[in-house]
Design an enzyme around this catalytic site. Structure first.
Site, PDB file in Angstrom:
ATOM      1  N   CYS A   3      -8.051 -28.329  33.022  1.00 35.55           N
ATOM      2  CA  CYS A   3      -7.586 -27.916  31.695  1.00 35.55           C
ATOM      3  C   CYS A   3      -8.745 -28.096  30.717  1.00 35.55           C
ATOM      4  O   CYS A   3      -9.905 -28.178  31.139  1.00 35.55           O
ATOM      5  CB  CYS A   3      -6.336 -28.692  31.277  1.00 35.55           C
ATOM      6  N   ASN A   6      -8.809 -32.562  30.095  1.00 39.56           N
ATOM      7  CA  ASN A   6      -8.544 -33.422  31.268  1.00 39.56           C
ATOM      8  C   ASN A   6      -7.875 -34.742  30.867  1.00 39.56           C
ATOM      9  O   ASN A   6      -8.128 -35.790  31.447  1.00 39.56           O
ATOM     10  CB  ASN A   6      -9.834 -33.680  32.079  1.00 39.56           C
ATOM     11  N   CYS A   8      -4.294 -34.282  29.326  1.00 46.47           N
ATOM     12  CA  CYS A   8      -2.853 -33.963  29.242  1.00 46.47           C
ATOM     13  C   CYS A   8      -2.346 -33.239  30.485  1.00 46.47           C
ATOM     14  O   CYS A   8      -1.593 -33.804  31.280  1.00 46.47           O
ATOM     15  CB  CYS A   8      -2.562 -33.114  28.002  1.00 46.47           C
ATOM     16  N   ARG A   9      -2.743 -31.974  30.670  1.00 47.48           N
ATOM     17  CA  ARG A   9      -2.152 -31.149  31.730  1.00 47.48           C
ATOM     18  C   ARG A   9      -2.729 -31.428  33.111  1.00 47.48           C
ATOM     19  O   ARG A   9      -1.964 -31.648  34.070  1.00 47.48           O
ATOM     20  CB  ARG A   9      -2.338 -29.656  31.392  1.00 47.48           C
ATOM     21  N   SER A  10      -4.049 -31.378  33.255  1.00 49.69           N
ATOM     22  CA  SER A  10      -4.606 -31.484  34.618  1.00 49.69           C
ATOM     23  C   SER A  10      -4.415 -32.867  35.260  1.00 49.69           C
ATOM     24  O   SER A  10      -4.258 -32.927  36.482  1.00 49.69           O
ATOM     25  CB  SER A  10      -6.071 -31.032  34.665  1.00 49.69           C
ATOM     26  N   ASP A 116      -0.724 -25.795  26.053  1.00 49.03           N
ATOM     27  CA  ASP A 116      -1.436 -27.019  25.658  1.00 49.03           C
ATOM     28  C   ASP A 116      -0.471 -27.891  24.848  1.00 49.03           C
ATOM     29  O   ASP A 116      -0.053 -27.499  23.759  1.00 49.03           O
ATOM     30  CB  ASP A 116      -2.648 -26.600  24.815  1.00 49.03           C
TER      31      ASP A 116
HETATM   32  P1  4NP Z   1      -5.490 -30.876  27.935  1.00 51.70           P
HETATM   33  O1  4NP Z   1      -5.031 -31.058  26.411  1.00 51.70           O
HETATM   34  O2  4NP Z   1      -6.492 -29.730  27.932  1.00 51.70           O
HETATM   35  O3  4NP Z   1      -4.221 -30.512  28.624  1.00 51.70           O
HETATM   36  O4  4NP Z   1      -6.074 -32.182  28.372  1.00 51.70           O
HETATM   37  C1  4NP Z   1      -5.936 -31.214  25.361  1.00 51.70           C
HETATM   38  C2  4NP Z   1      -6.523 -32.444  25.137  1.00 51.70           C
HETATM   39  C3  4NP Z   1      -7.374 -32.599  24.058  1.00 51.70           C
HETATM   40  C4  4NP Z   1      -7.662 -31.533  23.238  1.00 51.70           C
HETATM   41  C5  4NP Z   1      -7.077 -30.297  23.473  1.00 51.70           C
HETATM   42  C6  4NP Z   1      -6.223 -30.142  24.541  1.00 51.70           C
HETATM   43  N1  4NP Z   1      -8.528 -31.695  22.130  1.00 51.70           N
HETATM   44  O5  4NP Z   1      -8.655 -30.764  21.316  1.00 51.70           O
HETATM   45  O6  4NP Z   1      -9.139 -32.779  21.986  1.00 51.70           O
END
Ligand code: 4NP
Length: 143
Positions: A3, A6, A8-10, A116
Site C-alpha cells: 500500500c 505500509n 494500515c492496509r498492507s 485508504d
Molecule cells: P496505508 O495508509 O497506505 O494503508 O498504510 C496510509 C498511511 C499513511 C498515509 C496514507 C495512507 N499518510 O499519508 O501518511
C-alpha cells in the site's frame, strides 16, 4: 502486499495471508513510500486484526525495494495508485506482470480498490479487513 504507507492496509493483508496461506510461502508487506519506515502498524489496524485473532503488532513498515520484484512471485497492490507506482518502481520490464490489484482476486476484472482508511475512523478499518479477507480467501481457493 503493498500500500502507500505500509501501516494500515498492507500489514492487515500480510497478517490475513499469514493466517491462511501454506506455511512454506514467504509473505511480506511494504509501502510505495518510505514515510512511515520502521514504524509499527497503525493502532486501528492492530485492533481490527486482534479482534479477528491475528497479531500484526510486531510488523515494521518498510519501503518496496528493487529486490522485492526479483524475490516475490506475486506483488499485490491495494489500489490503482499503488499499482501504477509499483509499475514505475519495477527494475525491469519482465517483472511488471507480477503486480496485481488484490481485489481482482475476489472481483475479477473489476479493478476495485481497497480504500485508504488512514484519515477515517475504526469502521473504515473493519471494511478494509472484510475486503482483504474475501480477496485472500478467493486467491487461496484458486491456488
Ligand atoms: P496505508 O495508509 O497506505 O494503508 O498504510 C496510509 C498511511 C499513511 C498515509 C496514507 C495512507 N499518510 O499519508 O501518511
Amino acid at each position: 502486499m503493498v500500500c502507500l504507507g505500509n501501516i494500515c492496509r498492507s500489514p492487515l493483508a500480510q497478517g490475513i495471508m499469514e493466517k491462511y496461506a501454506p506455511n512454506e510461502w514467504t509473505i511480506d508487506s511494504a509501502g510505495t513510500s518510505g514515510w512511515h519506515a520502521s514504524e509499527r502498524p497503525d493502532t486501528r489496524s492492530i485492533l481490527i486484526a486482534k479482534q479477528r485473532g491475528i497479531t500484526i503488532d510486531h510488523q515494521h513498515s518498510r519501503q518496496v525495494t528493487a529486490e522485492d520484484f526479483e524475490f516475490f512471485d506475486i506483488i499485490f497492490a491495494m489500489d490503482s495508485s499503488n499499482h501504477s507506482n509499483l509499475i514505475q518502481l519495477a527494475p525491469e520490464e519482465s517483472v511488471k506482470n507480477k503486480v496485481r490489484l488484490i481485489l481482482n482476486e475476489s472481483y475479477p476484472g473489476e479493478n476495485r480498490q481497497v480504500p485508504d482508511p488512514y484519515t477515517g475512523g475504526q469502521e473504515g478499518f473493519s471494511h478494509v479487513y472484510e475486503l482483504l479477507e474475501e480477496a485472500i480467501q478467493s486467491f487461496l481457493r484458486a491456488h
